[in-house]
Design a protein around this motif. Structure first.
Motif, PDB file in Angstrom:
ATOM      1  N   ARG A 119       0.846  -1.210   0.000  1.00  0.00           N
ATOM      2  CA  ARG A 119       0.000   0.000   0.000  1.00  0.00           C
ATOM      3  C   ARG A 119       0.877   1.254   0.000  1.00  0.00           C
ATOM      4  O   ARG A 119       0.629   2.202  -0.766  1.00  0.00           O
ATOM      5  N   ALA A 120       1.887   1.261   0.881  1.00  0.00           N
ATOM      6  CA  ALA A 120       2.769   2.428   0.974  1.00  0.00           C
ATOM      7  C   ALA A 120       3.532   2.638  -0.326  1.00  0.00           C
ATOM      8  O   ALA A 120       3.718   3.773  -0.779  1.00  0.00           O
ATOM      9  N   SER A 121       3.973   1.557  -0.943  1.00  0.00           N
ATOM     10  CA  SER A 121       4.711   1.663  -2.202  1.00  0.00           C
ATOM     11  C   SER A 121       3.830   2.230  -3.306  1.00  0.00           C
ATOM     12  O   SER A 121       4.267   3.060  -4.112  1.00  0.00           O
ATOM     13  N   ALA A 122       2.575   1.776  -3.336  1.00  0.00           N
ATOM     14  CA  ALA A 122       1.643   2.296  -4.342  1.00  0.00           C
ATOM     15  C   ALA A 122       1.383   3.779  -4.121  1.00  0.00           C
ATOM     16  O   ALA A 122       1.336   4.572  -5.078  1.00  0.00           O
ATOM     17  N   ALA A 123       1.206   4.182  -2.853  1.00  0.00           N
ATOM     18  CA  ALA A 123       0.996   5.602  -2.535  1.00  0.00           C
ATOM     19  C   ALA A 123       2.225   6.425  -2.902  1.00  0.00           C
ATOM     20  O   ALA A 123       2.116   7.536  -3.423  1.00  0.00           O
ATOM     21  N   ARG A 124       3.397   5.867  -2.646  1.00  0.00           N
ATOM     22  CA  ARG A 124       4.651   6.552  -2.984  1.00  0.00           C
ATOM     23  C   ARG A 124       4.754   6.763  -4.496  1.00  0.00           C
ATOM     24  O   ARG A 124       5.098   7.846  -4.960  1.00  0.00           O
ATOM     25  N   SER A 125       4.458   5.713  -5.263  1.00  0.00           N
ATOM     26  CA  SER A 125       4.541   5.816  -6.728  1.00  0.00           C
ATOM     27  C   SER A 125       3.551   6.836  -7.271  1.00  0.00           C
ATOM     28  O   SER A 125       3.883   7.636  -8.154  1.00  0.00           O
ATOM     29  N   LYS A 126       2.338   6.814  -6.718  1.00  0.00           N
ATOM     30  CA  LYS A 126       1.320   7.772  -7.168  1.00  0.00           C
ATOM     31  C   LYS A 126       1.728   9.197  -6.839  1.00  0.00           C
ATOM     32  O   LYS A 126       1.583  10.114  -7.661  1.00  0.00           O
ATOM     33  N   LEU A 127       2.254   9.393  -5.617  1.00  0.00           N
ATOM     34  CA  LEU A 127       2.703  10.722  -5.208  1.00  0.00           C
ATOM     35  C   LEU A 127       3.859  11.197  -6.079  1.00  0.00           C
ATOM     36  O   LEU A 127       3.882  12.344  -6.540  1.00  0.00           O
ATOM     37  N   LEU A 128       4.813  10.302  -6.316  1.00  0.00           N
ATOM     38  CA  LEU A 128       5.977  10.670  -7.113  1.00  0.00           C
ATOM     39  C   LEU A 128       5.576  11.026  -8.539  1.00  0.00           C
ATOM     40  O   LEU A 128       6.111  11.967  -9.136  1.00  0.00           O
ATOM     41  N   GLU A 129       4.614  10.289  -9.074  1.00  0.00           N
ATOM     42  CA  GLU A 129       4.139  10.580 -10.433  1.00  0.00           C
ATOM     43  C   GLU A 129       3.561  11.991 -10.517  1.00  0.00           C
ATOM     44  O   GLU A 129       3.807  12.729 -11.475  1.00  0.00           O
ATOM     45  N   GLY A 130       2.788  12.377  -9.482  1.00  0.00           N
ATOM     46  CA  GLY A 130       2.231  13.725  -9.473  1.00  0.00           C
ATOM     47  C   GLY A 130       3.286  14.789  -9.275  1.00  0.00           C
ATOM     48  O   GLY A 130       3.266  15.839  -9.913  1.00  0.00           O
ATOM     49  N   LEU A 131       4.252  14.505  -8.387  1.00  0.00           N
ATOM     50  CA  LEU A 131       5.288  15.499  -8.107  1.00  0.00           C
ATOM     51  C   LEU A 131       6.220  15.708  -9.292  1.00  0.00           C
ATOM     52  O   LEU A 131       6.754  16.801  -9.476  1.00  0.00           O
ATOM     53  N   ARG A 132       6.421  14.685 -10.101  1.00  0.00           N
ATOM     54  CA  ARG A 132       7.345  14.799 -11.235  1.00  0.00           C
ATOM     55  C   ARG A 132       6.870  15.818 -12.263  1.00  0.00           C
ATOM     56  O   ARG A 132       7.653  16.281 -13.087  1.00  0.00           O
ATOM     57  N   ARG A 133       5.587  16.156 -12.221  1.00  0.00           N
ATOM     58  CA  ARG A 133       5.086  17.158 -13.169  1.00  0.00           C
ATOM     59  C   ARG A 133       5.735  18.507 -12.944  1.00  0.00           C
ATOM     60  O   ARG A 133       5.742  19.371 -13.821  1.00  0.00           O
ATOM     61  N   ASP A 134       6.260  18.708 -11.733  1.00  0.00           N
ATOM     62  CA  ASP A 134       6.894  19.995 -11.408  1.00  0.00           C
ATOM     63  C   ASP A 134       8.400  19.987 -11.633  1.00  0.00           C
ATOM     64  O   ASP A 134       9.085  20.950 -11.292  1.00  0.00           O
ATOM     65  N   VAL A 135       8.922  18.896 -12.189  1.00  0.00           N
ATOM     66  CA  VAL A 135      10.369  18.791 -12.409  1.00  0.00           C
ATOM     67  C   VAL A 135      10.729  19.327 -13.797  1.00  0.00           C
ATOM     68  O   VAL A 135      10.135  18.938 -14.796  1.00  0.00           O
ATOM     69  N   LEU A 136      11.692  20.220 -13.824  1.00  0.00           N
ATOM     70  CA  LEU A 136      12.220  20.730 -15.088  1.00  0.00           C
ATOM     71  C   LEU A 136      13.706  20.401 -15.149  1.00  0.00           C
ATOM     72  O   LEU A 136      14.446  20.604 -14.185  1.00  0.00           O
ATOM     73  N   VAL A 137      14.140  19.866 -16.259  1.00  0.00           N
ATOM     74  CA  VAL A 137      15.542  19.520 -16.454  1.00  0.00           C
ATOM     75  C   VAL A 137      16.062  20.274 -17.664  1.00  0.00           C
ATOM     76  O   VAL A 137      15.419  20.292 -18.719  1.00  0.00           O
ATOM     77  N   ASP A 138      17.208  20.917 -17.501  1.00  0.00           N
ATOM     78  CA  ASP A 138      17.802  21.665 -18.604  1.00  0.00           C
ATOM     79  C   ASP A 138      18.093  20.736 -19.777  1.00  0.00           C
ATOM     80  O   ASP A 138      18.514  19.598 -19.605  1.00  0.00           O
ATOM     81  N   ARG A 139      17.848  21.245 -20.998  1.00  0.00           N
ATOM     82  CA  ARG A 139      18.055  20.412 -22.182  1.00  0.00           C
ATOM     83  C   ARG A 139      19.493  19.917 -22.295  1.00  0.00           C
ATOM     84  O   ARG A 139      19.747  18.848 -22.838  1.00  0.00           O
ATOM     85  N   SER A 140      20.419  20.708 -21.816  1.00  0.00           N
ATOM     86  CA  SER A 140      21.833  20.329 -21.912  1.00  0.00           C
ATOM     87  C   SER A 140      22.305  19.618 -20.650  1.00  0.00           C
ATOM     88  O   SER A 140      23.501  19.553 -20.378  1.00  0.00           O
ATOM     89  N   ALA A 141      21.337  19.078 -19.850  1.00  0.00           N
ATOM     90  CA  ALA A 141      21.695  18.485 -18.563  1.00  0.00           C
ATOM     91  C   ALA A 141      22.697  17.354 -18.715  1.00  0.00           C
ATOM     92  O   ALA A 141      23.627  17.218 -17.916  1.00  0.00           O
ATOM     93  N   GLU A 142      22.532  16.513 -19.738  1.00  0.00           N
ATOM     94  CA  GLU A 142      23.415  15.361 -19.876  1.00  0.00           C
ATOM     95  C   GLU A 142      24.862  15.798 -20.084  1.00  0.00           C
ATOM     96  O   GLU A 142      25.782  15.257 -19.478  1.00  0.00           O
ATOM     97  N   SER A 143      25.064  16.784 -20.932  1.00  0.00           N
ATOM     98  CA  SER A 143      26.434  17.247 -21.182  1.00  0.00           C
ATOM     99  C   SER A 143      27.002  17.948 -19.950  1.00  0.00           C
ATOM    100  O   SER A 143      28.194  17.836 -19.649  1.00  0.00           O
ATOM    101  N   LEU A 144      26.137  18.654 -19.212  1.00  0.00           N
ATOM    102  CA  LEU A 144      26.607  19.311 -18.002  1.00  0.00           C
ATOM    103  C   LEU A 144      26.962  18.286 -16.928  1.00  0.00           C
ATOM    104  O   LEU A 144      27.975  18.418 -16.239  1.00  0.00           O
ATOM    105  N   LEU A 145      26.141  17.239 -16.800  1.00  0.00           N
ATOM    106  CA  LEU A 145      26.398  16.228 -15.789  1.00  0.00           C
ATOM    107  C   LEU A 145      27.696  15.469 -16.072  1.00  0.00           C
ATOM    108  O   LEU A 145      28.366  14.990 -15.144  1.00  0.00           O
TER     109      LEU A 145
END
Length: 345
Positions: free
Chosen positions: A312-338
Motif C-alpha cells: 500500500r505504501a509503495s503504491a501511494a509513494r509511486s502515485k505521489l511521485l508521479e504527481g510530483l514529477r510534473r513539477d520537475v524541469l531539467v535543462d536540455r543540456s543536462a546530460e552534457s553538463l552532468l
C-alpha cells in the motif's frame, strides 16, 4: 564549555533561559545576544504569553512542541523539564547557526532533504497501516506469489520421455512419432512395476530432489528403444500441480495437458498413456505424490499483513511521485553538463 548528548553545560556567569511548565503552555523567548559574559549583566527576562495547543515554548521564530519534548524524554530517559530544556537549547543554537549562514551549506541541504524524504516515507507507511485489515483482493494478490508457502496443492513428481515433434508436423510424421512413443511405453512398463517395490528415498530438506533409482532405470529402458530418427528427451521433473504450477521455490509452469495427465496417475510407478503436447508425444511415470499444505485463512491474513502494508505504501509513494514529477524541469543540456561534474571514487 562542553557539549555532550545535545546538552550545553554552562559555566558560571552564563545566563540560562528560564523554563516554563508543560502544563501552562506559556512562551519562552530567549536570544543568545541577551546573555552577558562572566560577571556581566544578565539579559532581559523571557516573555510569557499563551501559545497554541501543543506548543510549549517559542524561541524567536522557532517553536518547541510537546511531541519533540516527549521524544527527547523517551530516547534519553529524562524528565519532561530536562527534555524541554534540551529542545529549547537546540532551537537557540539552530537559530544562531542560521543567522551566521551555517544553513547555506549544500551538503547540509542534501542531508536535510534526505531526512525529510525518509520522514515522508515513514508517514506513508503509517497511513497504509491505518487503512485497516488485509482485504480479500489484497490477499489474493499476495497468494499469487506465496501460494507455495500458504496454500500449496497436491503435487505429482514424475519422470518422462518425450518424442520431440514440431507442432506443424504432418500426419505421417506424427504417426511415426507415436509408434516410437508406444515402444517407449512398453519398455518402461516393467520400470513402473519395479518402482512399486522400491520406496523413494526421503529428502532431508524441503523441495530437495533426491537421487531416485527409478530414474536411472527409466532412462536405461528408453535408451534401448529404436528412435527412428526422432530426438528423445528424458527428464525427471519437480512435482507439478494439476493446473501446471511447478512445486518449487523458483516456480515455473508445465503445459496443461501434461499436468492433467500427471495428476491422473494414482500411485508410484503408474504409467500414463501417450500424452501429446506442443513439444511432442510423452510417456510419464509417477514417482511421488506430494501432499497439499494449506494455512488457515485468518492466519494467512496475519502472515501477509506486513507485505500488504508495504505494498500500500509503495503504491501511494509511486502515485505521489508521479504527481510530483510534473513539477520537475531539467535543462536540455543536462546530460552534457552532468558529464562535467567531478565525482570522487
Amino acid at each position: 564549555m562542553s557539549v555532550r548528548a545535545g546538552v550545553l553545560r554552562e559555566g558560571r556567569g552564563r545566563c540560562a533561559p528560564r523554563l516554563v511548565s508543560l502544563v501552562s503552555l506559556v512562551s519562552l523567548v530567549a536570544t543568545a545576544a541577551g546573555c552577558g559574559g562572566s560577571g556581566g549583566p544578565s539579559g532581559p527576562p523571557p516573555e510569557r504569553a499563551a501559545l497554541a495547543a501543543g506548543t510549549v515554548a517559542r524561541v524567536g521564530q522557532e517553536e518547541v512542541h510537546e511531541g519533540t519534548v516527549s521524544r527527547i524524554a523517551t530516547s534519553q530517559r529524562i524528565d519532561a523539564t530536562a527534555a524541554r530544556d534540551l529542545a529549547i537549547r537546540d532551537a537557540l543554537f539552530a537559530s544562531e547557526a542560521r543567522s551566521r549562514g551555517a544553513s547555506n551549506d549544500p551538503d547540509l541541504d542534501r542531508r536535510v532533504s534526505a531526512a525529510l524524504a525518509r520522514r515522508l516515507l515513514h508517514q506513508l507507511l503509517a497511513e497504509a497501516d491505518r487503512l485497516g485489515p488485509v482485504t480479500d483482493a489484497e490477499l489474493e494478490r499476495v497468494m499469487a506469489r506465496r501460494w507455495l508457502e500458504l496454500d500449496r496443492p497436491e503435487g505429482f513428481r514424475t519422470v518422462h520421455a518425450v518424442v520431440r515433434l514440431a507442432e506443424n508436423a504432418d500426419a505421417a510424421t506424427r504417426s511415426r512419432a507415436e509408434v516410437v512413443a508406444r515402444a517407449i511405453r512398453e519398455a518402461v512398463l516393467p520400470v513402473g512395476k519395479e518402482a512399486r517395490t522400491i520406496a523413494r528415498p526421503q529428502a532431508t530438506r524441503p523441495f530437495e530432489d533426491v537421487n531416485d533409482p527409478i530414474v536411472a532405470s527409466f532412462r536405461s529402458a528408453v535408451d534401448g528403444v529404436d528412435k527412428d530418427g526422432f530426438e528423445i528427451v528424458v527428464e525427471a521433473l519437480a512435482p507439478v500441480t494439476a493446473d501446471g504450477r511447478l512445486v518449487r521455490p523458483e516456480g515455473g509452469m508445465l503445459v496443461e495437458s501434461f499436468a492433467r495427465a500427471a495428476s491422473a496417475l494414482e500411485a508410484r510407478g503408474d504409467t500414463s498413456p501417450l500424452v501429446p503436447t506442443s513439444y511432442g508425444v510423452h510417456v510419464i511415470v509417477l514417482l511421488e505424490r506430494t501432499p497439499a499444505q494449506s494455512v488457515p485463512l485468518e492466519e494467512r491474513r496475519r502472515l501477509v499483513r506486513d507485505e500488504v502494508v508495504w505494498g500500500r505504501a509503495s503504491a501511494a509513494r509511486s502515485k505521489l511521485l508521479e504527481g510530483l514529477r510534473r513539477d520537475v524541469l531539467v535543462d536540455r543540456s543536462a546530460e552534457s553538463l552532468l558529464a562535467l561534474v567531478p565525482i570522487e571514487r
